[in-house]
Enzyme design. Structure first.
Site, mmCIF file in Angstrom:
data_model
loop_
_atom_site.group_PDB
_atom_site.id
_atom_site.type_symbol
_atom_site.label_atom_id
_atom_site.label_comp_id
_atom_site.label_asym_id
_atom_site.label_seq_id
_atom_site.Cartn_x
_atom_site.Cartn_y
_atom_site.Cartn_z
ATOM 1 N N THR A 77 70.072 50.528 45.100
ATOM 2 C CA THR A 77 70.058 51.685 45.988
ATOM 3 C C THR A 77 71.391 51.659 46.736
ATOM 4 O O THR A 77 72.042 50.621 46.830
ATOM 5 C CB THR A 77 68.898 51.608 47.000
ATOM 6 O OG1 THR A 77 68.943 50.347 47.653
ATOM 7 C CG2 THR A 77 67.557 51.762 46.304
ATOM 8 N N TYR A 95 75.521 73.344 40.589
ATOM 9 C CA TYR A 95 74.766 72.744 39.486
ATOM 10 C C TYR A 95 75.728 72.033 38.560
ATOM 11 O O TYR A 95 76.731 72.602 38.140
ATOM 12 C CB TYR A 95 73.994 73.815 38.698
ATOM 13 C CG TYR A 95 72.498 73.597 38.827
ATOM 14 C CD1 TYR A 95 71.917 72.452 38.298
ATOM 15 C CD2 TYR A 95 71.687 74.492 39.510
ATOM 16 C CE1 TYR A 95 70.563 72.213 38.449
ATOM 17 C CE2 TYR A 95 70.332 74.258 39.662
ATOM 18 C CZ TYR A 95 69.767 73.116 39.131
ATOM 19 O OH TYR A 95 68.434 72.877 39.289
ATOM 20 N N ASP A 120 67.646 44.046 39.938
ATOM 21 C CA ASP A 120 67.515 45.115 40.930
ATOM 22 C C ASP A 120 68.031 44.552 42.251
ATOM 23 O O ASP A 120 67.309 43.839 42.945
ATOM 24 C CB ASP A 120 66.046 45.535 41.014
ATOM 25 C CG ASP A 120 65.793 46.596 42.072
ATOM 26 O OD1 ASP A 120 66.685 46.838 42.915
ATOM 27 O OD2 ASP A 120 64.692 47.182 42.056
ATOM 28 N N LYS A 130 71.035 50.671 51.542
ATOM 29 C CA LYS A 130 70.559 49.479 52.265
ATOM 30 C C LYS A 130 71.791 48.694 52.750
ATOM 31 O O LYS A 130 72.560 49.239 53.519
ATOM 32 C CB LYS A 130 69.604 48.689 51.385
ATOM 33 C CG LYS A 130 68.359 49.531 51.050
ATOM 34 C CD LYS A 130 67.333 48.822 50.205
ATOM 35 C CE LYS A 130 66.190 49.773 49.874
ATOM 36 N NZ LYS A 130 65.234 49.205 48.922
ATOM 37 N N ARG A 188 71.360 57.924 50.969
ATOM 38 C CA ARG A 188 70.149 57.567 50.220
ATOM 39 C C ARG A 188 70.360 57.919 48.754
ATOM 40 O O ARG A 188 70.762 59.038 48.430
ATOM 41 C CB ARG A 188 68.932 58.341 50.733
ATOM 42 C CG ARG A 188 68.647 58.199 52.192
ATOM 43 C CD ARG A 188 67.224 58.576 52.519
ATOM 44 N NE ARG A 188 66.358 57.507 52.079
ATOM 45 C CZ ARG A 188 66.212 56.351 52.743
ATOM 46 N NH1 ARG A 188 66.856 56.126 53.862
ATOM 47 N NH2 ARG A 188 65.433 55.414 52.271
ATOM 48 N N GLU A 194 74.562 69.762 35.792
ATOM 49 C CA GLU A 194 73.823 69.021 34.759
ATOM 50 C C GLU A 194 74.783 68.509 33.697
ATOM 51 O O GLU A 194 75.674 69.236 33.256
ATOM 52 C CB GLU A 194 72.772 69.927 34.112
ATOM 53 C CG GLU A 194 71.548 70.088 35.003
ATOM 54 C CD GLU A 194 70.492 70.999 34.385
ATOM 55 O OE1 GLU A 194 69.326 70.850 34.741
ATOM 56 O OE2 GLU A 194 70.844 71.851 33.562
HETATM 57 C C1 LIG Z 1 64.293 49.790 48.096
HETATM 58 C C2 LIG Z 1 64.062 49.253 46.753
HETATM 59 C C3 LIG Z 1 63.869 50.096 45.649
HETATM 60 C C4 LIG Z 1 63.593 51.577 45.716
HETATM 61 O O1 LIG Z 1 64.338 52.398 46.428
HETATM 62 P P1 LIG Z 1 63.915 53.893 46.809
HETATM 63 O O2 LIG Z 1 65.259 54.552 46.901
HETATM 64 O O3 LIG Z 1 63.182 53.815 48.078
HETATM 65 O O4 LIG Z 1 63.103 54.465 45.696
HETATM 66 C C5 LIG Z 1 63.793 49.515 44.397
HETATM 67 N N1 LIG Z 1 63.871 48.186 44.247
HETATM 68 C C6 LIG Z 1 64.015 47.345 45.276
HETATM 69 C C7 LIG Z 1 64.077 45.873 45.030
HETATM 70 C C8 LIG Z 1 64.097 47.846 46.573
HETATM 71 O O5 LIG Z 1 64.195 46.998 47.602
#
Ligand SMILES: *Cc1c(COP(=O)(O)O)cnc(C)c1O
Length: 415
Positions: A223, A51, A197, A226, A232, A53
């Site tokens: 994220t 933990y 994003d 990807k 993840r 936090e």
């Molecule tokens: C994949 C994605 C997310 C969210 O990712 P998760 O980890 O699946 O919640 C947010 N914004 C964009 C543009 C994405 O392509």
């Protein structure tokens, strides 16, 4: 995995089957990738037990000296990758990271301007089914109905009319480059923050294959699983003056204990992303997507925006007289994994969309190049044009078998 094998054969077998599926198919879902074995190793460690936090040197529990070392390394590497002033590496996912960002920057009832979700915006950018749309007012900009490209004049016009507190750029199914600087300018003109994003294109940005939203953007979220090719999860990067607001919004605002095993794996992934090999792979990812796109076009497949600048391609299935779901199911039957996706101005509902989204990150991680993209493109075009042709299906299965044998992944991963 000898302990798992002995103790829980059902889960063990399912994991083993999934490994075989990944090794024996073509993973062409553009949000998926293969992490390195080193990233996988970091994830499955005793760090899970701790933990932590709080933040490095400011934890609510004792015993965090090694955890602090790990999280600090992750933070330093993340900042370096994106030339950011501050990094928070704790978000469990992109969606929760976006929630934390809204919580940090907005009051309930404030207005968010984001891309129409059916034009490529992410659910977390204001879906009616998301908590986001219950807390904030959501307004959208659209892509141009003729070109399906972003129209910065329209974004500016809507921003001036609506006066949002936050403008979001960065998308899930937009195949072209984004002018983040322009969107920062538009946001700052109306006194709004700009959140970029970059979940899909983070790897491309690091490799210099796409404009970096910094230093103009206020906050960048990505994220880590990807094109970035890590575990993840997600990270938030921001200007120094927003650092404390963002940190408080992640913990205790929207999360409890951080996943330090995942943070260690993020750090390993960031170190990989600092290498020339990673950058070369990202460059090849884009080249591969462009060769694949051109092969599809040459074989009479219609692409949204007529091509790609990134790792991602969006096929318009309408001229083929099949739905996106039918196309994705047909390809999956051959071991080629893609996904049905909405396309701009789709007459069909999001649950049964007219697009097929595919991309090249995972294939490129395996080492495939232009020649393989041409073979795959020819085969996909043949299948989509003649879904019931048994000869094409047989050829497709053979090609998948040959390519996965020629470009094996996780060679020494023995489950
Ligand atoms: C994949 C994605 C997310 C969210 O990712 P998760 O980890 O699946 O919640 C947010 N914004 C964009 C543009 C994405 O392509």
């Amino acid at each position: 995995m000898k302990h798992l094998l002995k103790q829980d054969n059902q889960i063990y077998q399912a994991i083993k089957n999934e490994l075989n599926r990944q090794k024996s198919g073509l993973i062409m879902i553009p949000s998926e990738n293969f992490t390195s074995p080193a990233v996988l190793e970091a994830m499955s460690t005793v760090l899970n037990n701790k933990y932590a936090e709080g933040y490095p040197q400011a934890r609510y529990y004792t015993g965090n000296q090694f955890i602090d070392e790990i999280e600090n390394l992750a933070i330093e590497r993340a900042k370096k990758l994106f030339q950011a002033e501050h990094a928070n590496v704790q978000p469990h996912s992109g969606t929760t990271a976006n929630l934390a960002i809204y919580f940090a920057l907005l009051k309930p009832g404030d207005k968010i301007l984001s891309l129409n979700l059916t034009h490529g915006g992410h659910l977390s950018h204001g879906s009616k089914k998301s908590l986001v749309s219950q807390i904030y007012q959501i307004v959208h900009y659209n892509v141009d109905p003729k070109t399906n490209l972003l129209d910065y004049n329209e974004i500016q016009k809507i921003a001036q009319e609506e006066k949002p507190q936050l403008i979001i750029s960065g998308f899930s199914s937009y195949p072209r480059k984004i002018d983040f600087k322009k969107i920062s300018e538009i946001a700052h003109e109306v006194g709004a923050y700009h959140l970029a994003d970059v979940s899909h294109i983070a790897g491309l940005i690091i490799a210099g294959e796409h404009q970096n939203p910094f230093p103009e953007a206020d906050v960048v979220m990505t994220t880590t699983h990807k094109t970035l090719r890590g575990p993840r999860g997600a990270i938030i990067l921001c200007k120094k003056e927003l650092a404390s607001k963002i940190d408080k919004a992640v913990f205790p605002g929207t999360q409890g204990g951080p996943f330090e095993h995942i943070i260690a794996a993020k750090a390993v992934c960031f170190n990989e992303a600092l290498t020339d090999k990673f950058k070369a792979d990202q460059k090849q990812t884009v080249i591969n997507a462009q060769v694949l796109a051109q092969t599809l076009i040459d074989n009479n497949i219609t692409l949204i925006t007529g091509g790609t600048d990134t790792h991602l391609i969006l096929i318009d299935c309408r001229p083929l007289k099949i739905t996106g779901k039918e196309a994705a199911a047909l390809l999956a039957e051959m071991g080629i994994y893609t996904n049905a996706n909405v396309i701009p101005y789709d007459a069909n509902p999001p649950a049964n969309p007219s697009g097929l989204r595919l991309g090249t990150p995972a294939l490129t991680t395996q080492g495939m190049k232009e020649a393989e993209m041409k073979q795959i493109g020819l085969m996909i075009a043949a299948l989509l044009k003649n879904p019931n042709d048994e000869k094409s299906k047989k050829q497709a299965k053979d090609l998948v078998k040959n390519l996965t044998a020629q470009f094996p992944i996780y060679k020494d991963l023995k489950y």
